[in-house]
Design a protein around this motif. Structure first.
Motif, PDB file in Angstrom:
ATOM      1  N   GLY A  21      72.803  -1.311 114.999  1.00 20.27           N
ATOM      2  CA  GLY A  21      71.717  -0.646 115.722  1.00 20.27           C
ATOM      3  C   GLY A  21      70.862   0.166 114.763  1.00 20.27           C
ATOM      4  O   GLY A  21      71.371   0.822 113.862  1.00 20.27           O
ATOM      5  N   VAL A  22      69.564   0.112 114.973  1.00 18.24           N
ATOM      6  CA  VAL A  22      68.659   0.810 114.076  1.00 18.24           C
ATOM      7  C   VAL A  22      68.902   2.320 114.143  1.00 18.24           C
ATOM      8  O   VAL A  22      69.138   2.881 115.215  1.00 18.24           O
ATOM      9  CB  VAL A  22      67.194   0.456 114.415  1.00 18.24           C
ATOM     10  CG1 VAL A  22      66.745   1.087 115.728  1.00 18.24           C
ATOM     11  CG2 VAL A  22      66.249   0.867 113.301  1.00 18.24           C
ATOM     12  N   ARG A  23      68.974   2.951 112.975  1.00 15.85           N
ATOM     13  CA  ARG A  23      69.246   4.380 112.811  1.00 15.85           C
ATOM     14  C   ARG A  23      70.664   4.763 113.241  1.00 15.85           C
ATOM     15  O   ARG A  23      70.965   5.932 113.482  1.00 15.85           O
ATOM     16  CB  ARG A  23      68.223   5.253 113.553  1.00 15.85           C
ATOM     17  CG  ARG A  23      66.784   5.007 113.170  1.00 15.85           C
ATOM     18  CD  ARG A  23      66.517   5.256 111.709  1.00 15.85           C
ATOM     19  NE  ARG A  23      66.555   6.689 111.382  1.00 15.85           N
ATOM     20  CZ  ARG A  23      66.828   7.166 110.172  1.00 15.85           C
ATOM     21  NH1 ARG A  23      67.123   6.342 109.190  1.00 15.85           N
ATOM     22  NH2 ARG A  23      66.816   8.469 109.954  1.00 15.85           N
ATOM     23  N   ASN A  24      71.552   3.765 113.343  1.00 17.41           N
ATOM     24  CA  ASN A  24      72.948   4.030 113.720  1.00 17.41           C
ATOM     25  C   ASN A  24      73.883   4.046 112.513  1.00 17.41           C
ATOM     26  O   ASN A  24      75.095   4.174 112.671  1.00 17.41           O
ATOM     27  CB  ASN A  24      73.442   2.969 114.714  1.00 17.41           C
ATOM     28  CG  ASN A  24      72.974   3.221 116.136  1.00 17.41           C
ATOM     29  OD1 ASN A  24      73.494   2.633 117.076  1.00 17.41           O
ATOM     30  ND2 ASN A  24      71.976   4.060 116.319  1.00 17.41           N
ATOM     31  N   PHE A  25      73.332   3.898 111.323  1.00 19.22           N
ATOM     32  CA  PHE A  25      74.142   3.868 110.106  1.00 19.22           C
ATOM     33  C   PHE A  25      75.014   5.112 110.001  1.00 19.22           C
ATOM     34  O   PHE A  25      76.194   5.048 109.669  1.00 19.22           O
ATOM     35  CB  PHE A  25      73.207   3.756 108.893  1.00 19.22           C
ATOM     36  CG  PHE A  25      73.904   3.505 107.585  1.00 19.22           C
ATOM     37  CD1 PHE A  25      74.296   2.229 107.224  1.00 19.22           C
ATOM     38  CD2 PHE A  25      74.150   4.541 106.699  1.00 19.22           C
ATOM     39  CE1 PHE A  25      74.923   1.984 106.002  1.00 19.22           C
ATOM     40  CE2 PHE A  25      74.770   4.318 105.482  1.00 19.22           C
ATOM     41  CZ  PHE A  25      75.160   3.037 105.141  1.00 19.22           C
ATOM     42  N   ARG A  26      74.425   6.255 110.320  1.00 21.24           N
ATOM     43  CA  ARG A  26      75.147   7.535 110.219  1.00 21.24           C
ATOM     44  C   ARG A  26      76.319   7.609 111.195  1.00 21.24           C
ATOM     45  O   ARG A  26      77.297   8.317 110.943  1.00 21.24           O
ATOM     46  CB  ARG A  26      74.176   8.680 110.504  1.00 21.24           C
ATOM     47  CG  ARG A  26      73.701   8.761 111.945  1.00 21.24           C
ATOM     48  CD  ARG A  26      72.572   9.739 112.140  1.00 21.24           C
ATOM     49  NE  ARG A  26      71.307   9.222 111.636  1.00 21.24           N
ATOM     50  CZ  ARG A  26      70.164   9.904 111.672  1.00 21.24           C
ATOM     51  NH1 ARG A  26      70.145  11.116 112.178  1.00 21.24           N
ATOM     52  NH2 ARG A  26      69.056   9.371 111.217  1.00 21.24           N
ATOM     53  N   ASP A  27      76.207   6.895 112.315  1.00 24.03           N
ATOM     54  CA  ASP A  27      77.234   6.983 113.348  1.00 24.03           C
ATOM     55  C   ASP A  27      78.523   6.267 112.973  1.00 24.03           C
ATOM     56  O   ASP A  27      79.581   6.567 113.535  1.00 24.03           O
ATOM     57  CB  ASP A  27      76.695   6.418 114.672  1.00 24.03           C
ATOM     58  CG  ASP A  27      75.542   7.232 115.226  1.00 24.03           C
ATOM     59  OD1 ASP A  27      75.758   8.407 115.554  1.00 24.03           O
ATOM     60  OD2 ASP A  27      74.418   6.700 115.311  1.00 24.03           O
ATOM     61  N   VAL A  28      78.430   5.294 112.072  1.00 21.66           N
ATOM     62  CA  VAL A  28      79.623   4.516 111.721  1.00 21.66           C
ATOM     63  C   VAL A  28      80.019   4.679 110.258  1.00 21.66           C
ATOM     64  O   VAL A  28      81.007   4.080 109.825  1.00 21.66           O
ATOM     65  CB  VAL A  28      79.396   3.013 112.017  1.00 21.66           C
ATOM     66  CG1 VAL A  28      79.149   2.794 113.505  1.00 21.66           C
ATOM     67  CG2 VAL A  28      78.238   2.450 111.200  1.00 21.66           C
ATOM     68  N   LEU A  49      70.129  -5.109 106.809  1.00 26.10           N
ATOM     69  CA  LEU A  49      71.331  -5.886 107.099  1.00 26.10           C
ATOM     70  C   LEU A  49      72.348  -5.095 107.913  1.00 26.10           C
ATOM     71  O   LEU A  49      72.884  -5.597 108.906  1.00 26.10           O
ATOM     72  CB  LEU A  49      71.978  -6.355 105.789  1.00 26.10           C
ATOM     73  CG  LEU A  49      71.420  -7.625 105.166  1.00 26.10           C
ATOM     74  CD1 LEU A  49      72.026  -7.849 103.796  1.00 26.10           C
ATOM     75  CD2 LEU A  49      71.681  -8.829 106.067  1.00 26.10           C
ATOM     76  N   SER A  50      72.609  -3.857 107.512  1.00 25.11           N
ATOM     77  CA  SER A  50      73.651  -3.086 108.194  1.00 25.11           C
ATOM     78  C   SER A  50      73.215  -2.639 109.583  1.00 25.11           C
ATOM     79  O   SER A  50      74.040  -2.566 110.495  1.00 25.11           O
ATOM     80  CB  SER A  50      74.048  -1.867 107.353  1.00 25.11           C
ATOM     81  OG  SER A  50      72.940  -1.025 107.125  1.00 25.11           O
ATOM     82  N   GLU A  51      71.945  -2.348 109.769  1.00 25.38           N
ATOM     83  CA  GLU A  51      71.486  -1.825 111.056  1.00 25.38           C
ATOM     84  C   GLU A  51      70.934  -2.895 111.985  1.00 25.38           C
ATOM     85  O   GLU A  51      70.974  -2.726 113.210  1.00 25.38           O
ATOM     86  CB  GLU A  51      70.426  -0.746 110.827  1.00 25.38           C
ATOM     87  CG  GLU A  51      70.962   0.483 110.101  1.00 25.38           C
ATOM     88  CD  GLU A  51      69.951   1.611 110.027  1.00 25.38           C
ATOM     89  OE1 GLU A  51      68.838   1.457 110.546  1.00 25.38           O
ATOM     90  OE2 GLU A  51      70.281   2.659 109.438  1.00 25.38           O
ATOM     91  N   THR A  52      70.409  -4.015 111.424  1.00 23.33           N
ATOM     92  CA  THR A  52      69.811  -5.047 112.287  1.00 23.33           C
ATOM     93  C   THR A  52      70.360  -6.441 112.011  1.00 23.33           C
ATOM     94  O   THR A  52      69.957  -7.395 112.678  1.00 23.33           O
ATOM     95  CB  THR A  52      68.273  -5.065 112.126  1.00 23.33           C
ATOM     96  OG1 THR A  52      67.934  -5.504 110.800  1.00 23.33           O
ATOM     97  CG2 THR A  52      67.688  -3.680 112.355  1.00 23.33           C
ATOM     98  N   GLY A  53      71.267  -6.573 111.035  1.00 27.80           N
ATOM     99  CA  GLY A  53      71.942  -7.834 110.807  1.00 27.80           C
ATOM    100  C   GLY A  53      71.069  -8.936 110.213  1.00 27.80           C
ATOM    101  O   GLY A  53      69.947  -8.709 109.756  1.00 27.80           O
ATOM    102  N   VAL A  54      71.610 -10.146 110.257  1.00 30.68           N
ATOM    103  CA  VAL A  54      70.901 -11.313 109.720  1.00 30.68           C
ATOM    104  C   VAL A  54      69.619 -11.570 110.500  1.00 30.68           C
ATOM    105  O   VAL A  54      68.606 -12.002 109.932  1.00 30.68           O
ATOM    106  CB  VAL A  54      71.825 -12.551 109.759  1.00 30.68           C
ATOM    107  CG1 VAL A  54      71.057 -13.804 109.347  1.00 30.68           C
ATOM    108  CG2 VAL A  54      73.024 -12.356 108.842  1.00 30.68           C
ATOM    109  N   ILE A  55      69.644 -11.305 111.799  1.00 31.03           N
ATOM    110  CA  ILE A  55      68.424 -11.475 112.600  1.00 31.03           C
ATOM    111  C   ILE A  55      67.308 -10.592 112.054  1.00 31.03           C
ATOM    112  O   ILE A  55      66.163 -11.035 111.883  1.00 31.03           O
ATOM    113  CB  ILE A  55      68.692 -11.134 114.084  1.00 31.03           C
ATOM    114  CG1 ILE A  55      69.627 -12.175 114.703  1.00 31.03           C
ATOM    115  CG2 ILE A  55      67.395 -11.062 114.869  1.00 31.03           C
ATOM    116  CD1 ILE A  55      69.996 -11.874 116.145  1.00 31.03           C
TER     117      ILE A  55
END
Length: 412
Positions: free
Chosen positions: A294-301, A331-337
């Motif tokens: 999820g976008v801007r969710n990097f900090r959460d995980v 890549l980490s927040e929105t993946g391959v898509i």
């Protein structure tokens, strides 16, 4: 409504864009100006369609801004459906819809010669003013942003918002182009040394890389190979003076030198712990490969995937806020898509450049150079999905699209 009202707003649009940039040091106020600008952009585009004002934004510029926006926004949308922090992700998706009409406003602003001159000159003057203010802080310890209390130059942005070097580097193509057109080679060299000194003292090594690329590409065009070598020699003198004059700057150079040892620990130390962040980002990507966390969710995980000895979870720290590299952020927040969307956007930029007439390429060269150095992959980056750097990135993309699709792009 008086038909002259939209025309008046259209003529004042470049000043709105410049106000947005000039207010970047205030962050919150700049965002409000951008949101109002989005409303203006939406109004002007609707009026263009209703009143058939085809002399405003060309179809090509409109299409490019739409493609660039979708390449940026669609990854947010796809990542939000199963985001770790769904509330934050969906808020970003909804709030970032305002970027599309704001991109229209920017592209409209540079659709003619007068607008381009206003925008390009304005960006250069704003950047030059910030550089002069930064130089004052180098010499006196004070600037409009206050005293220099950190281990690096902060300038008008203040000691709690250390973005001066990155912003000056990102806008330096406009500054150097403006100097060269008004004062020739000597003006270009003088401004390059001024801005370069401030970028150097600002301490952001990502800014050093960006500015170095600008000097290399712009200098090759303006100076040629031999004079560019002479300029680099003069720059070396400035570098040496700065090295011996600033213990803080000297410490950053010494930290950078540890990367030459070739060991992971040395490189991680030289990059201020970026290796630890990038390793964590790769773990997150491996666990959420399709559409990320999820976008801007990097900090959460971050804490969940970080190593036990990760410096960003020591003491009371909760982890890094973003991946510090646009590729790993995507890549980490929105993946391959998300990555495929971004690659489609870059492909569209390249194809639009190829298909454009020589005059259009000439008009769009400066914003194109700014886009290249900001997204240069062999560097560290601010968060492209954060409001500040995302706004900066989309501004440059819209300037590129607006210039490449300008109404006068076929004129000789």
């Amino acid at each position: 409504m008086n038909s002259s009202a939209p025309d008046s707003i259209f003529r004042w649009a470049p000043y709105w864009i410049l106000a947005f940039v000039a207010l970047w040091p205030t962050v919150g106020v700049a965002e409000a100006v951008m949101s109002l600008g989005a409303l203006l952009g939406f109004f002007l585009m609707v009026w263009q369609k209703l009143a058939h004002r085809s002399t405003w934004l060309s179809r090509e510029a409109w299409l490019m801004t739409l493609v660039f926006f979708l390449a940026y926004w669609l990854p947010e949308l796809f990542s939000a459906f199963d985001a770790i922090n769904a509330k934050r992700a969906w808020r970003e998706v909804l709030f970032d819809l305002r970027y599309l009409p704001f991109l229209w406003l920017i592209a409209l602003s540079v659709s003619n010669e007068k607008g381009r001159q206003l925008i390009f000159s304005g960006l250069a003057i704003i950047s030059l003013f910030w550089a002069l203010d930064g130089m004052m802080q180098v010499l006196t310890g004070f600037s409009l942003g206050g005293a220099m209390t950190e281990d690096r130059l902060s300038g008008i942005f203040g000691s709690d918002n250390l973005k001066l070097g990155l912003v000056l580097a990102a806008l330096s193509p406009f500054t150097l182009d403006w100097a060269y057109k008004r004062g020739g080679v000597w003006a270009w060299c003088g401004v390059a040394l001024l801005v370069g000194t401030v970028v150097l003292w600002a301490g952001a090594r990502a800014g050093w890389v960006m500015f170095g690329l600008v000097i290399l590409i712009s200098g090759w065009q303006v100076l040629g190979r031999k004079r560019l070598l002479l300029f680099f020699f003069a720059s070396t003198l400035v570098l040496l003076l700065s090295y011996f004059a600033s213990p803080e700057l000297r410490a950053r150079f010494e930290r950078t030198e540890t990367a030459l040892a070739g060991e992971t620990g040395g490189v991680d130390h030289a990059l201020s712990g970026r290796i630890s962040i990038w390793k964590t980002a790769l773990k997150i990507t491996a666990d959420h490969p399709v559409n990320g966390v999820g976008v801007r969710n990097f900090r959460d995980v971050y804490k969940q995937y970080a190593d036990k000895d990760d410096p960003f979870i020591s003491a009371d720290q909760q982890g890094a806020y973003h991946a510090h590299h646009w590729l790993l952020e995507v890549l980490s927040e929105t993946g391959v898509i998300g990555l495929l969307c971004w690659m489609a956007g870059f492909f569209a930029m390249w194809r639009a450049w190829q298909w454009s007439p020589p005059k259009a390429r000439q008009l769009a060269f400066v914003p194109m150079l700014a886009c290249v150095v900001v997204a240069f992959p062999l560097n560290t980056h601010l968060a492209f999905y954060a409001t500040f750097w995302g706004g900066c990135w989309l501004l440059l993309l819209a300037l590129y699209a607006g210039c490449l699709g300008a109404r006068d792009r076929f004129e000789t």
